[in-house]
Design a protein around this motif. Structure first.
Motif, short mmCIF file in Angstrom:
data_model
loop_
_atom_site.label_atom_id
_atom_site.label_comp_id
_atom_site.label_asym_id
_atom_site.label_seq_id
_atom_site.Cartn_x
_atom_site.Cartn_y
_atom_site.Cartn_z
N MET A 49 8.19 -25.27 8.62
CA MET A 49 8.15 -25.51 10.08
C MET A 49 7.68 -26.91 10.42
O MET A 49 8.25 -27.60 11.25
CB MET A 49 7.23 -24.48 10.75
N SER A 69 8.49 -21.26 0.48
CA SER A 69 8.52 -20.68 1.82
C SER A 69 7.18 -20.84 2.51
O SER A 69 6.13 -20.54 1.93
CB SER A 69 8.87 -19.19 1.75
N TYR A 101 5.42 -16.87 7.54
CA TYR A 101 5.87 -16.75 8.92
C TYR A 101 5.57 -15.32 9.36
O TYR A 101 6.16 -14.37 8.85
CB TYR A 101 7.37 -17.05 9.01
N ASN A 102 4.63 -15.17 10.29
CA ASN A 102 4.21 -13.82 10.72
C ASN A 102 3.90 -12.93 9.52
O ASN A 102 4.37 -11.80 9.40
CB ASN A 102 5.29 -13.16 11.59
N PHE A 113 9.46 -17.08 5.49
CA PHE A 113 10.18 -17.82 6.53
C PHE A 113 11.56 -17.17 6.68
O PHE A 113 12.27 -16.95 5.69
CB PHE A 113 10.31 -19.29 6.09
N TYR A 142 0.71 -21.73 3.70
CA TYR A 142 0.29 -20.79 4.74
C TYR A 142 -0.81 -21.42 5.59
O TYR A 142 -1.38 -22.46 5.23
CB TYR A 142 -0.18 -19.47 4.13
#
Ligand code: FEO
Length: 400
Positions: free
Chosen positions: A258, A308, A311-312, A316, A342
């Motif tokens: 991100m 990765s 994400y939540n 991702f 993270y």
């Protein structure tokens, strides 16, 4: 369009689709795709496969231009996927006495998609159908690309009507036969078609290649892409290489990031791989590059390193989609590296580990996870991951 002959009384009835953006509503086709059907005119008239439904009017007119008031006697159904059976109902309406020729799996699909077939001939391996001067021989090649898939070999001209096998993305822009085209253009489109559409069925493709090998094939007429009449080895050798997972020395690195921290980790790995002498390195942002292209490179190169961001508390999303596609296709013989980033609970690397367990590729180094910006000790770990991957790749007895 002008009539195009593969041989006397054997006609090409293909169409070019430059409108569809996504083949199967999944795969990008910026260069379009062609759908090829063929017509054999003899004492009996046979159509081999049809075309996608958007082109029905043009297709019916072209058949009529060739045969006038005569009727089509047989529709040979090598493959029932709607990009080839799209005109089936219209053909039956126009030629109500036509006999559908398929195998024991074909007619269930005809019923599911269109109608209960009335006039049928069920064929099996080595079964022949006499048209007059031409004789059609059938061979089953299940799962290349559907369970009912078969090929049709015309014994006199030795043309193999191969269905999806040996097909390609890309329209036929004037050139239809391999010797009329600069094949450099199709180098990418043939492979992307194979890896996207047939790549899940490599074992079946290998079985099909071995089954067809003893046949004296002079021409290969697939349902997509060029007709191969001059350099059959060009396409056969590529299909053989790809479907046997004969991978080259190289690494595909994919990341989902991100704010750039996971990307930075990918850059460190890529640079170290290059320092170690790996020349084929492809780095992809999963949010930008469609999985069609990434999967294609995964079928080329032995190394795969995926990163990765969390994400939540999970992967991702675009990385998750890619990994799901890879799991479906299940290519073999790869080396794997995983890393991630993270901010609070994590979830990226945790799920990459789950992917690693499922895909069963050789993990070359322990998973690496950073919190926020890349720090020196994590960078050292990334260098070791790249070194471990390079060590394995440099053991390969392969040229670049
Ligand atoms: Fe081109 Fe499997 O259809």
């Amino acid at each position: 369009m002008q009539q195009v002959n593969l041989a006397d009384n054997i006609y090409y009835l293909g169409v070019n689709d430059r409108r569809t953006q996504l083949f199967e509503n999944i795969w990008p086709i910026p260069h379009g795709i062609s759908y090829s059907s063929y017509l054999i005119v003899d004492e009996k008239i046979a159509l081999i496969d049809t075309i996608e439904r958007s082109f029905i009017d043009e297709y019916l007119e072209r058949i009529e231009d060739i045969i006038g008031d005569r009727k089509v006697d047989y529709l040979i159904i090598n493959h029932m996927e709607p990009d080839h059976s799209g005109a089936l109902k219209s053909i039956i309406q126009k030629y109500p006495n036509i006999i559908l020729v398929g195998n024991k799996k074909t007619f269930g699909f005809v019923e599911a998609y269109y109608m209960t077939p009335e006039n049928t001939i069920m064929v099996h391996d080595n079964h022949t159908l006499d048209l007059g001067k031409h004789t059609l021989q059938f061979q089953m090649i299940p799962m290349v690309h559907w369970p009912e898939t078969m090929v049709t070999f015309e014994e006199n001209t030795k043309i193999l009507f191969s269905g999806d096998a040996f097909g390609s993305y890309g329209t036929l822009d004037g050139g239809i036969f391999d010797d009329e085209i600069n094949l450099d253009f199709y180098e990418v489109e043939v492979m992307r078609y194979f890896t996207n559409i047939v790549g899940k069925y490599c074992a079946h493709t290998q079985r099909a290649i071995k089954k067809l090998a003893p046949m004296d094939i002079k021409m290969i007429a697939a349902t997509h892409g060029p007709i191969w009449r001059t350099d059959l080895d060009w396409i056969l050798s590529r299909y053989n290489k790809w479907s046997s997972y004969d991978l080259d020395r190289g690494v595909v690195i994919v990341y989902g990031s991100m704010y750039g921290n996971t990307k930075n980790m990918a850059e460190v790995i890529a640079r170290q791989l290059a320092v170690r002498g790996i020349k084929n390195i492809r780095v992809y942002d999963a949010s930008k590059t469609h999985s069609s292209y990434i999967i294609n490179d995964i079928f080329k190169y032995k190394g795969f390193i995926v990163g990765s961001a969390a994400y939540n508390n999970s992967l991702f999303p675009n990385v998750e989609t890619l990994l799901s596609t890879i799991e479906h296709m299940a290519p073999k013989n790869h080396l794997l590296g995983i890393f991630g980033n993270y901010s609070w609970n994590g979830g990226g690397v945790k799920n990459l580990k789950t992917f690693a367990e499922k895909i069963k590729w050789e993990l070359v180094y322990d998973p690496i996870e950073e919190k926020g910006a890349l720090k020196a000790n994590t960078q050292d770990e990334l260098l070791k991951l790249a070194d471990a991957m390079a060590d394995k790749l440099l053991e390969m007895p392969k040229p670049e």
